[in-house]
Scaffold this active site. Structure first.
Site, PDB file in Angstrom:
ATOM      1  N   LYS A 164     -44.994   8.830   5.121  1.00 40.56           N
ATOM      2  CA  LYS A 164     -43.853   8.170   5.774  1.00 40.56           C
ATOM      3  C   LYS A 164     -42.903   9.197   6.395  1.00 40.56           C
ATOM      4  O   LYS A 164     -42.300   8.948   7.439  1.00 40.56           O
ATOM      5  CB  LYS A 164     -43.117   7.261   4.781  1.00 40.56           C
ATOM      6  N   ASN A 205     -27.569  -2.943  13.482  1.00 40.88           N
ATOM      7  CA  ASN A 205     -26.682  -3.478  12.435  1.00 40.88           C
ATOM      8  C   ASN A 205     -25.539  -4.291  13.043  1.00 40.88           C
ATOM      9  O   ASN A 205     -24.716  -4.838  12.316  1.00 40.88           O
ATOM     10  CB  ASN A 205     -26.117  -2.358  11.550  1.00 40.88           C
ATOM     11  N   THR A 230     -43.443   9.366  -0.633  1.00 43.51           N
ATOM     12  CA  THR A 230     -44.679   9.104   0.110  1.00 43.51           C
ATOM     13  C   THR A 230     -44.657   9.974   1.373  1.00 43.51           C
ATOM     14  O   THR A 230     -43.961   9.669   2.339  1.00 43.51           O
ATOM     15  CB  THR A 230     -44.749   7.607   0.500  1.00 43.51           C
ATOM     16  N   TYR A 259     -23.339   3.170  -1.751  1.00 45.48           N
ATOM     17  CA  TYR A 259     -22.019   3.082  -2.355  1.00 45.48           C
ATOM     18  C   TYR A 259     -22.013   1.975  -3.392  1.00 45.48           C
ATOM     19  O   TYR A 259     -22.485   0.866  -3.154  1.00 45.48           O
ATOM     20  CB  TYR A 259     -20.940   2.776  -1.305  1.00 45.48           C
ATOM     21  N   LYS A 288     -32.545  -5.228   9.477  1.00 42.00           N
ATOM     22  CA  LYS A 288     -32.131  -4.403  10.619  1.00 42.00           C
ATOM     23  C   LYS A 288     -33.236  -4.191  11.658  1.00 42.00           C
ATOM     24  O   LYS A 288     -32.962  -4.099  12.851  1.00 42.00           O
ATOM     25  CB  LYS A 288     -31.619  -3.048  10.126  1.00 42.00           C
TER      26      LYS A 288
HETATM   27  P1  ATR Z   1     -34.104   1.600   3.669  1.00 36.20           P
HETATM   28  O1  ATR Z   1     -34.073   0.717   4.869  1.00 36.20           O
HETATM   29  O2  ATR Z   1     -32.970   1.421   2.710  1.00 36.20           O
HETATM   30  O3  ATR Z   1     -34.306   3.031   4.014  1.00 36.20           O
HETATM   31  P2  ATR Z   1     -36.867   1.432   2.984  1.00 36.20           P
HETATM   32  O4  ATR Z   1     -37.246   1.476   4.424  1.00 36.20           O
HETATM   33  O5  ATR Z   1     -37.593   0.512   2.053  1.00 36.20           O
HETATM   34  O6  ATR Z   1     -35.340   1.064   2.809  1.00 36.20           O
HETATM   35  O7  ATR Z   1     -36.973   2.929   2.404  1.00 36.20           O
HETATM   36  C1  ATR Z   1     -36.609   3.256   1.113  1.00 36.20           C
HETATM   37  C2  ATR Z   1     -36.741   4.760   0.933  1.00 36.20           C
HETATM   38  O8  ATR Z   1     -36.300   5.096  -0.383  1.00 36.20           O
HETATM   39  C3  ATR Z   1     -38.158   5.265   1.061  1.00 36.20           C
HETATM   40  O9  ATR Z   1     -38.137   6.538   1.614  1.00 36.20           O
HETATM   41  C4  ATR Z   1     -38.618   5.282  -0.403  1.00 36.20           C
HETATM   42  O10 ATR Z   1     -39.643   6.182  -0.677  1.00 36.20           O
HETATM   43  P3  ATR Z   1     -41.192   5.760  -0.458  1.00 36.20           P
HETATM   44  O11 ATR Z   1     -41.416   5.807   1.015  1.00 36.20           O
HETATM   45  O12 ATR Z   1     -41.964   6.779  -1.195  1.00 36.20           O
HETATM   46  O13 ATR Z   1     -41.312   4.388  -1.028  1.00 36.20           O
HETATM   47  C5  ATR Z   1     -37.354   5.765  -1.054  1.00 36.20           C
HETATM   48  N1  ATR Z   1     -37.316   5.449  -2.493  1.00 36.20           N
HETATM   49  C6  ATR Z   1     -37.048   4.238  -3.046  1.00 36.20           C
HETATM   50  N2  ATR Z   1     -37.062   4.331  -4.395  1.00 36.20           N
HETATM   51  C7  ATR Z   1     -37.309   5.633  -4.703  1.00 36.20           C
HETATM   52  C8  ATR Z   1     -37.420   6.380  -5.914  1.00 36.20           C
HETATM   53  N3  ATR Z   1     -37.267   5.803  -7.116  1.00 36.20           N
HETATM   54  N4  ATR Z   1     -37.679   7.701  -5.822  1.00 36.20           N
HETATM   55  C9  ATR Z   1     -37.824   8.305  -4.628  1.00 36.20           C
HETATM   56  N5  ATR Z   1     -37.735   7.652  -3.436  1.00 36.20           N
HETATM   57  C10 ATR Z   1     -37.478   6.345  -3.474  1.00 36.20           C
END
Ligand code: ATR
Length: 288
Positions: free
Chosen positions: A174, A106, A171, A236, A85
């Site tokens: 972010k 998208n 994190t 989903y 995206k």
């Molecule tokens: P998307 O485009 O789906 O948002 P992304 O930009 O990779 O994908 O972001 C994924 C998000 O899910 C992030 O906020 C990530 O947290 P981190 O920034 O700490 O990595 C969060 N995330 C993914 N797996 C996680 C988990 N097991 N527990 C908590 N947060 C998670």
């Protein structure tokens, strides 16, 4: 609109009228499990228009060449899903306001040689919430996760004039960066640590993390999930995500997964491409 072109057949003067369907596709990686082909085909069938809609695997490193090739091959529009995206955002020549604000695309289409990009995810979510009678005005909203999915929905949520949107992310930096990117709405945004208590009561929690797709648990503030809140999970799948399992186990009855948003964002793309409003009542059974 169905376009026809006629071409001469083998016999003299015989004209065979060949229907030329508008071609669409969703691109992403992985793409096998995308429901978009089914959803768009159902929209088209119910409207009585003929389209084709495929799921095409495109890897990030081949994004530009693949998209150029697909448009050259006559695709009228493309949906873009993970992890492409942001690449689509950088690729499009013209962006809608939602897309500009969310840094995400998208929906792509080509008009007069110009590639346009829109992000219909946020509007799709808000429409689904409206349909479910969830009003966002003056509400205390919590978003879990600070990735692309969170960024894509924030502009639409802000437009509904909530009291505040608080971002919690594993994190923290972010979450800080995400809030910075909406600097003009800073006074409406807040962040919190997942490992600490929240110390305020949300009305609505939106899970935008990708934990569910990976079947992972999310560490949450211990006081986050009280019984009378509303929970929406953007993801989903046929089975509940571990997050929704947890929500249910806490006695929360008001929750939804992201199916409605998926259908609404698709409907908005469909409308852009075909200039017709599809019927959005699609059941889980039709999609299974
Ligand atoms: P998307 O485009 O789906 O948002 P992304 O930009 O990779 O994908 O972001 C994924 C998000 O899910 C992030 O906020 C990530 O947290 P981190 O920034 O700490 O990595 C969060 N995330 C993914 N797996 C996680 C988990 N097991 N527990 C908590 N947060 C998670």
């Amino acid at each position: 609109k169905t376009f026809y072109h006629s071409r001469c057949g083998h016999g003299y003067n015989s004209k065979v009228v060949m229907p030329v369907f508008k071609k669409f596709a969703v691109i992403g990686s992985p793409i096998d499990h995308s429901l978009s082909p089914k959803i768009h085909s159902i929209f088209a069938r119910k409207l009585g228009i003929e389209i084709t809609y495929e799921a095409i695997e495109v890897e990030p490193m081949h994004f530009d060449s693949s998209v150029n090739r697909l448009f050259d091959e006559g695709y009228a529009g493309l949906n873009v899903t993970l992890p492409l995206k942001e690449l689509a955002f950088n690729f499009a020549d013209e962006l809608t306001e939602d897309s500009n604000l969310s840094g995400s695309v998208n929906t792509l289409w080509k008009e007069d040689g110009i590639i346009h990009g829109d992000s219909t995810d946020g509007r799709g979510l808000v429409r689904d919430l409206q349909e479910k009678k969830i009003n966002l005005k003056n509400k205390e909203i919590v978003i879990l996760g600070a990735g692309g999915a969170a960024k894509a929905i924030i502009p639409s949520l802000l437009r509904e004039d909530p009291k505040r949107i608080s971002i919690g992310n594993r994190t923290l930096v972010k979450a800080e960066e995400l809030i910075e990117s909406f600097s003009s709405s800073k006074n409406k945004m807040n962040l919190f640590e997942m490992s600490e208590n929240l110390n305020f009561k949300p009305d609505i929690i939106v899970n935008s993390t990708s934990a569910g797709i990976k079947n992972e648990h999310i560490e949450l503030p211990r006081d986050l999930l009280s019984k009378d809140i509303y929970v929406y999970d953007l993801s989903y799948s046929q089975e509940d995500t571990p997050f929704l399992e947890l929500v249910k186990s806490r006695g929360i009855e008001n929750y939804h997964d992201g199916l409605g948003m998926l259908i609404h964002q698709a409907a908005l793309s469909f409308q852009i491409w075909n200039n017709q409003t599809p019927n959005i009542s699609i059941s889980k059974v039709e999609l299974s």
